[in-house]
Scaffold this motif. Structure first.
Motif, mmCIF file in Angstrom:
data_model
loop_
_atom_site.group_PDB
_atom_site.id
_atom_site.type_symbol
_atom_site.label_atom_id
_atom_site.label_comp_id
_atom_site.label_asym_id
_atom_site.label_seq_id
_atom_site.Cartn_x
_atom_site.Cartn_y
_atom_site.Cartn_z
ATOM 1 N N ALA A 33 0.833 -1.214 0.000
ATOM 2 C CA ALA A 33 0.000 0.000 0.000
ATOM 3 C C ALA A 33 0.863 1.257 0.000
ATOM 4 C CB ALA A 33 -0.938 -0.011 1.204
ATOM 5 N N ASN A 34 1.940 1.267 0.772
ATOM 6 C CA ASN A 34 2.823 2.438 0.797
ATOM 7 C C ASN A 34 3.523 2.647 -0.541
ATOM 8 O OD1 ASN A 34 2.227 3.283 3.381
ATOM 9 N ND2 ASN A 34 3.828 2.034 4.306
ATOM 10 N N LEU A 35 3.933 1.557 -1.200
ATOM 11 C CA LEU A 35 4.568 1.687 -2.515
ATOM 12 C C LEU A 35 3.566 2.164 -3.558
ATOM 13 C CD1 LEU A 35 6.793 -1.525 -2.586
ATOM 14 C CD2 LEU A 35 7.580 0.834 -2.419
ATOM 15 N N ARG A 37 0.925 4.043 -3.044
ATOM 16 C CA ARG A 37 0.589 5.443 -2.783
ATOM 17 C C ARG A 37 1.751 6.386 -3.054
ATOM 18 N NH1 ARG A 37 -2.599 7.264 2.149
ATOM 19 N NH2 ARG A 37 -2.994 8.911 0.664
ATOM 20 N N GLY A 38 2.988 5.880 -2.993
ATOM 21 C CA GLY A 38 4.154 6.723 -3.227
ATOM 22 C C GLY A 38 4.683 7.364 -1.964
ATOM 23 N N LYS A 39 4.342 6.807 -0.808
ATOM 24 C CA LYS A 39 4.773 7.400 0.467
ATOM 25 C C LYS A 39 6.260 7.247 0.718
ATOM 26 C CE LYS A 39 1.230 7.982 3.548
ATOM 27 N NZ LYS A 39 0.677 7.678 4.850
ATOM 28 N N HIS A 40 6.937 6.422 -0.063
ATOM 29 C CA HIS A 40 8.373 6.241 0.086
ATOM 30 C C HIS A 40 9.173 7.294 -0.691
ATOM 31 C CE1 HIS A 40 7.239 4.278 -3.626
ATOM 32 N NE2 HIS A 40 8.511 4.274 -4.013
ATOM 33 N N LYS A 41 8.495 8.140 -1.434
ATOM 34 C CA LYS A 41 9.159 9.144 -2.263
ATOM 35 C C LYS A 41 9.143 10.510 -1.581
ATOM 36 C CE LYS A 41 7.930 7.058 -6.669
ATOM 37 N NZ LYS A 41 7.277 7.299 -7.961
ATOM 38 N N PRO A 42 10.179 11.310 -1.779
ATOM 39 C CA PRO A 42 10.190 12.650 -1.174
ATOM 40 C C PRO A 42 9.154 13.589 -1.781
ATOM 41 C CG PRO A 42 12.238 12.237 -2.371
ATOM 42 C CD PRO A 42 11.442 10.980 -2.415
ATOM 43 N N GLN A 43 8.732 13.350 -3.021
ATOM 44 C CA GLN A 43 7.741 14.225 -3.649
ATOM 45 C C GLN A 43 6.313 13.734 -3.442
ATOM 46 O OE1 GLN A 43 10.107 12.555 -5.366
ATOM 47 N NE2 GLN A 43 9.317 11.662 -7.221
ATOM 48 N N TYR A 44 6.076 12.917 -2.416
ATOM 49 C CA TYR A 44 4.734 12.406 -2.117
ATOM 50 C C TYR A 44 3.761 13.558 -1.895
ATOM 51 C CZ TYR A 44 0.880 10.589 0.662
ATOM 52 O OH TYR A 44 -0.371 10.297 1.156
ATOM 53 N N THR A 45 2.649 13.488 -2.592
ATOM 54 C CA THR A 45 1.564 14.453 -2.430
ATOM 55 C C THR A 45 0.282 13.643 -2.260
ATOM 56 O OG1 THR A 45 2.753 15.935 -3.921
ATOM 57 C CG2 THR A 45 0.465 16.479 -3.450
ATOM 58 N N PRO A 46 -0.481 13.878 -1.190
ATOM 59 C CA PRO A 46 -1.637 13.017 -0.896
ATOM 60 C C PRO A 46 -2.714 12.996 -1.975
ATOM 61 C CG PRO A 46 -1.126 14.403 0.981
ATOM 62 C CD PRO A 46 -0.265 14.858 -0.145
ATOM 63 N N ASN A 47 -2.885 14.094 -2.711
ATOM 64 C CA ASN A 47 -3.971 14.154 -3.680
ATOM 65 C C ASN A 47 -3.511 13.857 -5.108
ATOM 66 O OD1 ASN A 47 -2.511 16.564 -3.722
ATOM 67 N ND2 ASN A 47 -4.227 17.696 -4.605
ATOM 68 N N VAL A 54 3.571 -2.374 -8.469
ATOM 69 C CA VAL A 54 4.012 -3.422 -7.546
ATOM 70 C C VAL A 54 3.571 -4.781 -8.083
ATOM 71 C CG1 VAL A 54 3.877 -4.323 -5.206
ATOM 72 C CG2 VAL A 54 3.852 -1.862 -5.582
ATOM 73 N N ILE A 55 4.526 -5.712 -8.151
ATOM 74 C CA ILE A 55 4.254 -7.096 -8.540
ATOM 75 C C ILE A 55 4.493 -7.954 -7.308
ATOM 76 C CG2 ILE A 55 4.897 -8.982 -10.065
ATOM 77 C CD1 ILE A 55 6.238 -6.773 -11.846
ATOM 78 N N VAL A 56 3.500 -8.736 -6.912
ATOM 79 C CA VAL A 56 3.634 -9.640 -5.770
ATOM 80 C C VAL A 56 3.581 -11.071 -6.298
ATOM 81 C CG1 VAL A 56 2.672 -10.372 -3.567
ATOM 82 C CG2 VAL A 56 2.515 -7.984 -4.255
ATOM 83 N N ILE A 57 4.624 -11.849 -5.978
ATOM 84 C CA ILE A 57 4.643 -13.253 -6.383
ATOM 85 C C ILE A 57 4.547 -14.129 -5.129
ATOM 86 C CG2 ILE A 57 5.901 -12.900 -8.533
ATOM 87 C CD1 ILE A 57 8.460 -13.738 -7.107
ATOM 88 N N ASN A 58 4.188 -15.381 -5.321
ATOM 89 C CA ASN A 58 4.010 -16.360 -4.236
ATOM 90 C C ASN A 58 2.949 -15.911 -3.233
ATOM 91 O OD1 ASN A 58 5.939 -18.208 -5.195
ATOM 92 N ND2 ASN A 58 7.586 -17.000 -4.288
ATOM 93 N N VAL A 105 -4.899 -4.868 0.906
ATOM 94 C CA VAL A 105 -4.288 -3.683 0.293
ATOM 95 C C VAL A 105 -5.361 -2.661 -0.062
ATOM 96 C CG1 VAL A 105 -3.030 -2.837 -1.719
ATOM 97 C CG2 VAL A 105 -2.258 -4.896 -0.553
ATOM 98 N N LYS A 106 -6.469 -3.118 -0.625
ATOM 99 C CA LYS A 106 -7.534 -2.205 -1.033
ATOM 100 C C LYS A 106 -8.092 -1.443 0.171
ATOM 101 C CE LYS A 106 -11.163 -1.959 -4.374
ATOM 102 N NZ LYS A 106 -11.855 -2.677 -5.439
ATOM 103 N N GLY A 107 -8.143 -2.104 1.331
ATOM 104 C CA GLY A 107 -8.627 -1.438 2.530
ATOM 105 C C GLY A 107 -7.670 -0.389 3.057
ATOM 106 N N MET A 108 -6.391 -0.454 2.648
ATOM 107 C CA MET A 108 -5.390 0.507 3.110
ATOM 108 C C MET A 108 -5.221 1.693 2.154
ATOM 109 S SD MET A 108 -2.468 -2.035 4.496
ATOM 110 C CE MET A 108 -2.849 -3.277 5.705
ATOM 111 N N LEU A 109 -5.865 1.630 0.996
ATOM 112 C CA LEU A 109 -5.796 2.725 0.038
ATOM 113 C C LEU A 109 -6.979 3.664 0.243
ATOM 114 C CD1 LEU A 109 -4.818 0.768 -3.203
ATOM 115 C CD2 LEU A 109 -3.333 2.137 -1.749
ATOM 116 N N PRO A 110 -6.901 4.894 -0.274
ATOM 117 C CA PRO A 110 -8.045 5.812 -0.139
ATOM 118 C C PRO A 110 -9.291 5.230 -0.810
ATOM 119 C CG PRO A 110 -6.119 6.977 -0.977
ATOM 120 C CD PRO A 110 -5.772 5.526 -0.956
ATOM 121 N N HIS A 111 -10.438 5.480 -0.215
ATOM 122 C CA HIS A 111 -11.695 4.949 -0.740
ATOM 123 C C HIS A 111 -12.351 5.979 -1.648
ATOM 124 C CE1 HIS A 111 -11.229 1.531 1.894
ATOM 125 N NE2 HIS A 111 -11.031 2.361 2.911
ATOM 126 N N ASN A 112 -11.676 6.282 -2.751
ATOM 127 C CA ASN A 112 -12.196 7.232 -3.734
ATOM 128 C C ASN A 112 -11.577 6.892 -5.086
ATOM 129 O OD1 ASN A 112 -9.562 8.190 -3.513
ATOM 130 N ND2 ASN A 112 -10.127 9.900 -2.197
#
Length: 147
Positions: A33-35, A37-47, A54-58, A105-112
């Motif tokens: 969820a953080n990846l 949303r981009g929260k790991h980047k210095p230019q993160y903007t909430p809107n 993100v690719i999740v295997i296994n 993951v969907k529950g951790m993202l904005p609901h919009n």
């Protein structure tokens, strides 16, 4: 000094590969969820969608602790009277191994609409094969005791 606000056209997106084998469901979901949303980047903007792909295997080898495998319930409603449906974690994994991680993951993202757009950048696979080799994903290393 003015506050920086990212513009949608100047966002550079990377591809991250996460191996979920042996990891706990909630830990993987928060990292994903953080990846997204981009929260790991210095230019993160909430809107603004500043996140990466993100690719999740296994996903079928994700662990849950305690009695969650039998006791954790997932609910949804069909929209009709008496249409409440429920399934345990075990039933959901048997149906589709990626569903519990998708729901977490969907529950951790904005609901919009922004959260819906960010969710489209998530690719989950049950095995260790994926079809995104051309994007040259970078393997994500988990920090902490859960390796």
């Amino acid at each position: 000094m003015k506050t920086y606000s990212a513009k949608p056209l100047e966002v550079e997106r990377k591809w991250h590969l996460i191996d979920a084998e042996g990891q706990h469901l909630g830990r993987v979901a928060t990292v994903v969820a953080n990846l997204l949303r981009g929260k790991h980047k210095p230019q993160y903007t909430p809107n603004v969608d500043t996140g990466d792909f993100v690719i999740v295997i296994n996903a079928d080898k994700i662990k849950v602790t305690g009695l969650k495998e039998t006791d954790k319930m997932y609910y949804h409603h069909t929209g009709y009277p008496g249409g409440l449906r429920k399934a345990s974690y075990k039933e959901l994994v048997e149906k589709n191994a990626a569903l519990p991680l998708e729901k977490a993951v969907k529950g951790m993202l904005p609901h919009n609409t922004l959260g819906a757009k960010q969710f489209t950048k998530l690719k989950i696979y049950s095995g260790d094969k994926h079809e995104h080799e051309a994007q040259k994903p970078v393997k994500y290393e988990f920090k902490g005791e859960n390796k």
